[in-house]
Every structure is written in structure tokens, then in C-alpha cells.
Write a protein that holds these residues in place. Structure first.
Motif, PDB file in Angstrom:
ATOM      1  N   GLU A 202       0.859  -1.177   0.000  1.00  0.00           N
ATOM      2  CA  GLU A 202       0.000   0.000   0.000  1.00  0.00           C
ATOM      3  C   GLU A 202       0.897   1.229   0.000  1.00  0.00           C
ATOM      4  O   GLU A 202       1.720   1.415   0.897  1.00  0.00           O
ATOM      5  CB  GLU A 202      -0.902   0.016   1.230  1.00  0.00           C
ATOM      6  CG  GLU A 202      -1.871   1.165   1.234  1.00  0.00           C
ATOM      7  CD  GLU A 202      -2.802   1.135   2.435  1.00  0.00           C
ATOM      8  OE1 GLU A 202      -3.360   2.199   2.749  1.00  0.00           O
ATOM      9  OE2 GLU A 202      -2.966   0.080   3.053  1.00  0.00           O
ATOM     10  N   VAL A 203       0.772   2.057  -1.036  1.00  0.00           N
ATOM     11  CA  VAL A 203       1.564   3.281  -1.159  1.00  0.00           C
ATOM     12  C   VAL A 203       0.602   4.456  -1.170  1.00  0.00           C
ATOM     13  O   VAL A 203      -0.230   4.567  -2.070  1.00  0.00           O
ATOM     14  CB  VAL A 203       2.422   3.269  -2.448  1.00  0.00           C
ATOM     15  CG1 VAL A 203       3.227   4.560  -2.553  1.00  0.00           C
ATOM     16  CG2 VAL A 203       3.330   2.056  -2.499  1.00  0.00           C
TER      17      VAL A 203
ATOM     18  N   ARG B 142      14.550   4.685   3.329  1.00  0.00           N
ATOM     19  CA  ARG B 142      13.485   3.947   4.000  1.00  0.00           C
ATOM     20  C   ARG B 142      13.568   4.158   5.508  1.00  0.00           C
ATOM     21  O   ARG B 142      14.638   4.056   6.090  1.00  0.00           O
ATOM     22  CB  ARG B 142      13.672   2.482   3.655  1.00  0.00           C
ATOM     23  CG  ARG B 142      12.702   1.553   4.236  1.00  0.00           C
ATOM     24  CD  ARG B 142      12.982   0.148   3.663  1.00  0.00           C
ATOM     25  NE  ARG B 142      12.407  -0.832   4.517  1.00  0.00           N
ATOM     26  CZ  ARG B 142      13.089  -1.764   5.158  1.00  0.00           C
ATOM     27  NH1 ARG B 142      14.378  -1.858   5.002  1.00  0.00           N
ATOM     28  NH2 ARG B 142      12.479  -2.597   5.933  1.00  0.00           N
ATOM     29  N   THR B 143      12.430   4.444   6.139  1.00  0.00           N
ATOM     30  CA  THR B 143      12.339   4.566   7.588  1.00  0.00           C
ATOM     31  C   THR B 143      11.260   3.606   8.052  1.00  0.00           C
ATOM     32  O   THR B 143      10.142   3.646   7.561  1.00  0.00           O
ATOM     33  CB  THR B 143      11.963   6.006   8.010  1.00  0.00           C
ATOM     34  OG1 THR B 143      12.917   6.899   7.456  1.00  0.00           O
ATOM     35  CG2 THR B 143      11.953   6.146   9.504  1.00  0.00           C
ATOM     36  N   VAL B 144      11.609   2.739   9.013  1.00  0.00           N
ATOM     37  CA  VAL B 144      10.666   1.732   9.502  1.00  0.00           C
ATOM     38  C   VAL B 144      10.409   1.974  10.980  1.00  0.00           C
ATOM     39  O   VAL B 144      11.334   2.230  11.744  1.00  0.00           O
ATOM     40  CB  VAL B 144      11.244   0.307   9.316  1.00  0.00           C
ATOM     41  CG1 VAL B 144      10.295  -0.735   9.871  1.00  0.00           C
ATOM     42  CG2 VAL B 144      11.544   0.035   7.859  1.00  0.00           C
ATOM     43  N   PHE B 145       9.138   1.903  11.380  1.00  0.00           N
ATOM     44  CA  PHE B 145       8.778   1.953  12.790  1.00  0.00           C
ATOM     45  C   PHE B 145       7.551   1.079  12.978  1.00  0.00           C
ATOM     46  O   PHE B 145       6.581   1.217  12.258  1.00  0.00           O
ATOM     47  CB  PHE B 145       8.533   3.393  13.267  1.00  0.00           C
ATOM     48  CG  PHE B 145       7.547   4.145  12.436  1.00  0.00           C
ATOM     49  CD1 PHE B 145       7.942   4.776  11.282  1.00  0.00           C
ATOM     50  CD2 PHE B 145       6.215   4.212  12.805  1.00  0.00           C
ATOM     51  CE1 PHE B 145       7.033   5.466  10.499  1.00  0.00           C
ATOM     52  CE2 PHE B 145       5.303   4.906  12.036  1.00  0.00           C
ATOM     53  CZ  PHE B 145       5.720   5.528  10.880  1.00  0.00           C
ATOM     54  N   ALA B 146       7.640   0.166  13.942  1.00  0.00           N
ATOM     55  CA  ALA B 146       6.579  -0.806  14.203  1.00  0.00           C
ATOM     56  C   ALA B 146       6.200  -1.505  12.895  1.00  0.00           C
ATOM     57  O   ALA B 146       7.056  -2.052  12.238  1.00  0.00           O
ATOM     58  CB  ALA B 146       5.393  -0.152  14.883  1.00  0.00           C
TER      59      ALA B 146
ATOM     60  N   VAL C  44       4.184   3.808   3.236  1.00  0.00           N
ATOM     61  CA  VAL C  44       4.184   2.487   2.623  1.00  0.00           C
ATOM     62  C   VAL C  44       3.873   1.439   3.678  1.00  0.00           C
ATOM     63  O   VAL C  44       4.387   1.508   4.796  1.00  0.00           O
ATOM     64  CB  VAL C  44       5.568   2.183   1.992  1.00  0.00           C
ATOM     65  CG1 VAL C  44       5.608   0.790   1.402  1.00  0.00           C
ATOM     66  CG2 VAL C  44       5.912   3.210   0.940  1.00  0.00           C
ATOM     67  N   ALA C  45       3.026   0.491   3.335  1.00  0.00           N
ATOM     68  CA  ALA C  45       2.763  -0.669   4.182  1.00  0.00           C
ATOM     69  C   ALA C  45       2.922  -1.902   3.311  1.00  0.00           C
ATOM     70  O   ALA C  45       2.254  -2.033   2.284  1.00  0.00           O
ATOM     71  CB  ALA C  45       1.365  -0.604   4.775  1.00  0.00           C
TER      72      ALA C  45
END
Length: 177
Positions: free
Chosen positions: A9-10, A69-73, A87-88
Motif C-alpha cells: 500500500e503506497v 526507508r524509515t521503519v517503525f513498528a 508504505v505498508a
């Protein structure tokens, strides 16, 4: 070839991707098209994509994209060409994607520079409450100003830059929680 199916999902638009890895790189199948892609991660959190696009004469034209890219949880953002996208990614094989934990979006979020440049403005201070998509820092790069935004609601814990500072690609500019 090994195939991997992902739901991506964007910015609220859901797409189904089938990624096939072969001897000569990857082919991504999306919206009925097969797109050759070379993917690498030169440094953690920075992806380099070489994508072959169709040209009017029928030959392929390769274009390079740098993605920070940044990722959290269970959420992430990707900055491509100075534009930030929520983004998911859901991998049906992953147990994590099959369960949604309460507070999955909680935790720290690092706002990173998408490209080298100079800090034009800092729009927040430690302790400020921010809303999703609210501007945090403005970076000037290649004579353009790019506003980096919060991916979710939160509170500013730390601001690591000031106006006029030079920054490197992937450098942490601010931390939210």
C-alpha cells in the motif's frame, strides 16, 4: 525462478506485486506488466533501484532511483526523488502481517535526510506535538526545497539539526515518539 507475492500500500493505494528473482536480477509483475528491476541496499535504510522502463521505440531505458526507508513498528515511509510516501508492505507468509497488535504504530520514528543537502528550516522543537503529514524539517538540495513530514501523530523527542547545517543522505534529523 523463485516468486514472492506481496501486497503493498503506497499512499493509500493497494497493489499486488509478484517479485521473481533470477540469475539476471528481479522481475516485478504489477498491473499486468513485467518490470525488470535491479535492487540493492548500499547502506542500511537506503535502497538503490535500477528500473527498466519501456520506451516509444520498444527498447528498454534504465532509470536509477534512490530510496531512503524509515521503519517503525508495522509502518514505514520511503522518500523517492525528494517525495515522501507512506508504505505498508504485507507478506502473506509473515505471521507479523497476519496479526495487528494494538499500538502497532507506537515507538520511536526517525526522520532522515532523503539526500545530501542543507537544512533550510526546522519547523518543530523538542516537546512539540505533531500530526501525521505535518512538516518537520525542510532540506534544500539541488536548488529545490523538500519538506520532510511526520508519518504519524507523535511528539518531538529530539531535533538533531539546525538551519544552515549540512546533512548527508540517511542522516537522522529528528526523532519522534
Amino acid at each position: 525462478m523463485t516468486a514472492l507475492t506481496l501486497e503493498v500500500e503506497v499512499d493509500g493505494v493497494l497493489r499486488r506485486l509478484v517479485v521473481q528473482r533470477g540469475d539476471e536480477g528481479c522481475v516485478v509483475h504489477m498491473d499486468g506488466r513485467a518490470i525488470p528491476v535491479d535492487i540493492s541496499e548500499p547502506t542500511p535504510g537506503v535502497l538503490s533501484l535500477l528500473i527498466v522502463h519501456d520506451s516509444p521505440d520498444g527498447s528498454g531505458v534504465a532509470r536509477s532511483y534512490r530510496c531512503v526507508r524509515t521503519v517503525f513498528a508495522d509502518e514505514e515511509t520511503i522518500v523517492v526523488s525528494g517525495r515522501q510516501h507512506r508504505v505498508a508492505v504485507s507478506d502473506p507468509r509473515s505471521l507479523r502481517s497476519q496479526r495487528r497488535r494494538p499500538g502497532a504504530g507506537n515507538g520511536t520514528l526517525q526522520i532522515k535526510a532523503s539526500m545530501p543537502g542543507r537544512v533550510a528550516r526546522v519547523l518543530v522543537a523538542p516537546g512539540d506535538a505533531v500530526l501525521a503529514h505535518q512538516g518537520v524539517v525542510v532540506i534544500e538540495a539541488m536548488k529545490m526545497q523538500n519538506e520532510l513530514k511526520a508519518a504519524r501523530d507523535g511528539r518531538v523527542v529530539e531535533v538533531r539539526v539546525a538551519a544552515g547545517d549540512k546533512v548527508a543522505s540517511g542522516q537522522v534529523l529528528a526523532v519522534l515518539e
